[in-house]
Design an enzyme around this catalytic site. Structure first.
Site, PDB file in Angstrom:
ATOM      1  N   HIS A 201      37.005  32.547  43.288  1.00 32.26           N
ATOM      2  CA  HIS A 201      36.647  32.734  44.694  1.00 32.26           C
ATOM      3  C   HIS A 201      35.233  33.305  44.836  1.00 32.26           C
ATOM      4  O   HIS A 201      34.681  33.908  43.911  1.00 32.26           O
ATOM      5  CB  HIS A 201      37.644  33.671  45.383  1.00 32.26           C
ATOM      6  CG  HIS A 201      37.675  35.042  44.791  1.00 32.26           C
ATOM      7  ND1 HIS A 201      36.747  36.022  45.087  1.00 32.26           N
ATOM      8  CD2 HIS A 201      38.520  35.613  43.903  1.00 32.26           C
ATOM      9  CE1 HIS A 201      37.006  37.111  44.422  1.00 32.26           C
ATOM     10  NE2 HIS A 201      38.083  36.904  43.689  1.00 32.26           N
ATOM     11  N   GLU A 277      45.937  37.237  41.672  1.00 32.49           N
ATOM     12  CA  GLU A 277      45.297  38.130  40.713  1.00 32.49           C
ATOM     13  C   GLU A 277      46.317  39.138  40.168  1.00 32.49           C
ATOM     14  O   GLU A 277      47.389  39.345  40.727  1.00 32.49           O
ATOM     15  CB  GLU A 277      44.125  38.851  41.400  1.00 32.49           C
ATOM     16  CG  GLU A 277      43.326  39.810  40.516  1.00 32.49           C
ATOM     17  CD  GLU A 277      42.758  39.185  39.256  1.00 32.49           C
ATOM     18  OE1 GLU A 277      43.551  38.959  38.326  1.00 32.49           O
ATOM     19  OE2 GLU A 277      41.532  38.957  39.196  1.00 32.49           O
TER      20      GLU A 277
END
Length: 397
Positions: A201, A277
């Site tokens: 990202h 994550e």
């Protein structure tokens, strides 16, 4: 009987799965037996979290097939299960209608060529070893850990070219990349490959400050620079024109990055929970120096072992590997033969790269992945994987 193998070797795979609740806490177990002696030569088991019996049974089948493939990919395999549903579906006599079963069945079919595998139903009392392992896995999950083999792994002598570590064959057959075999898998004269293009990202307000930002923190959005990075990535990927699907972690920063690319490509974004994550617990929002000051012992333990967890965290790199491996397998089964953009985070992408290379677990501490960087791994239908790109930031210059 399964088709004849190149060297005449034959395996028996017994697999089972269970769920305490259906759906509920679930696990699977599988054993590989020598087809001539009946001796168990490999075991596999795993706690898979909340799932149905059928999902657990399919995952047990896949793990058993992979354990057999690691020992000898040329062998014929007789699969024996007490699940009539799985046996009939994999034999092609029953249609697979449930959307949860379809990608798992497709994945199971990629492990060995169909001509090398046969399926047979057996009564439950003849499947006691696989059932025992499935229950051991569920018991381990209830205790907050993953299943580990008891005692010394059973030996499984093989030819040197196909040799694998007994620990790898027993402990993590569903996740670790199989040892590369000679040559590639071909169908119709061409290698069958699925490519995962992995995009980290773009920046958030925490990124330039190098603060821990996991799955249980503030879930920050992209910063202005992060949105610019996402647009540059979108331009570069659109110019290549090869991406056929977009899959993203559920976190806001990854969804915003994925949506920028998907809009440019005219594709929908599919969310995959397993790509989120790592949970950094009490370290969320802190810098490395702040963690070192507040939780020095926990930090040292975490850097020394991938089985250690951040302070107050629910997972280690080892447990993250479990869920990322499952997410990878689901993507490969759903998009077989295609190029898929996977938008995720530092830890999951490092883990996917490590697994593709067959590198040791602590290799994740030796990689650098910049914001909005690209990596790419190509997966072949024979179990091989090839790293094609790592931390590419050319589109950001």
């Amino acid at each position: 009987m399964a088709g004849d193998s190149t060297n005449g070797r034959r395996f028996i795979v017994e697999a089972d799965g269970g769920s305490r609740g259906n759906p509920g806490p679930a696990g699977y177990g599988a054993v590989v037996r020598d087809g001539d002696t009946g001796r168990i030569i490999a075991e596999a088991a795993e706690y898979i979290g909340r799932a149905t019996n059928n999902v657990a049974e399919y995952k047990g089948l896949i793990a058993g097939l992979r354990a057999a493939h690691e020992i000898d990919p040329t062998a014929s395999v007789d699969v024996r299960m007490d699940s009539k549903l799985v046996v009939e579906q994999m034999s092609g006599r029953w249609k697979i209608k449930h959307p949860d079963m379809q990608p798992l069945a497709a994945e199971a079919r990629t492990v060995f060529p169909r001509s090398q595998v046969s399926y047979a139903w057996i009564p439950r009392e003849r499947n006691k070893d696989a059932d025992r392992l499935a229950n051991e896995a569920m018991d381990a999950g209830k205790a907050g850990r993953q299943w580990e083999p008891k005692g010394e792994p059973r030996p499984h002598p093989v030819a040197p070219a196909a040799a694998v570590s007994p620990v790898a064959a027993v402990a993590e057959p569903a996740l670790e990349a199989p040892a590369p075999q000679a040559g590639w898998a071909f169908a119709g004269g061409q290698a069958i490959a699925t490519t995962l293009v992995m995009l980290r990202h773009g920046e958030t307000a925490l990124t330039p400050q190098k603060r821990f930002s996991g799955s249980t923190g503030s879930d920050p959005q992209l910063s202005e620079k992060g949105r610019w990075q996402a647009e540059r990535a979108a331009e570069a990927l659109a110019a290549r024109g090869t991406v056929e699907a977009v899959v993203s972690s559920p976190m806001l920063r990854t969804r915003e990055t994925a949506e920028a690319v998907a809009l440019r490509l005219g594709l929908p974004v599919r969310i995959e929970e397993g790509l989120r994550e790592l949970d950094f617990g009490a370290w969320e929002g802190l810098t490395f120096a702040e963690v070192q000051e507040r939780h020095p012992e926990d930090l040292n333990a975490w850097l020394a072992s991938t089985k250690a967890k951040p302070t107050g965290s629910s997972e280690s790199f080892a447990s993250l590997t479990q869920r990322v491996g499952v997410a990878r397998d689901k993507i490969l089964a759903r998009y077989a033969g295609k190029t898929v953009l996977v938008v995720s985070h530092v830890s999951p992408i490092k883990t996917l790269v490590r697994l593709a290379l067959g590198a040791p677990p602590d290799a994740v501490y030796r990689m650098e992945l910049s914001a909005a960087s690209l990596c790419a791994v190509q997966y072949y239908s024979d179990g091989n994987a090839s790293l094609r790109l790592l931390n590419d930031t050319g589109h950001l210059r």
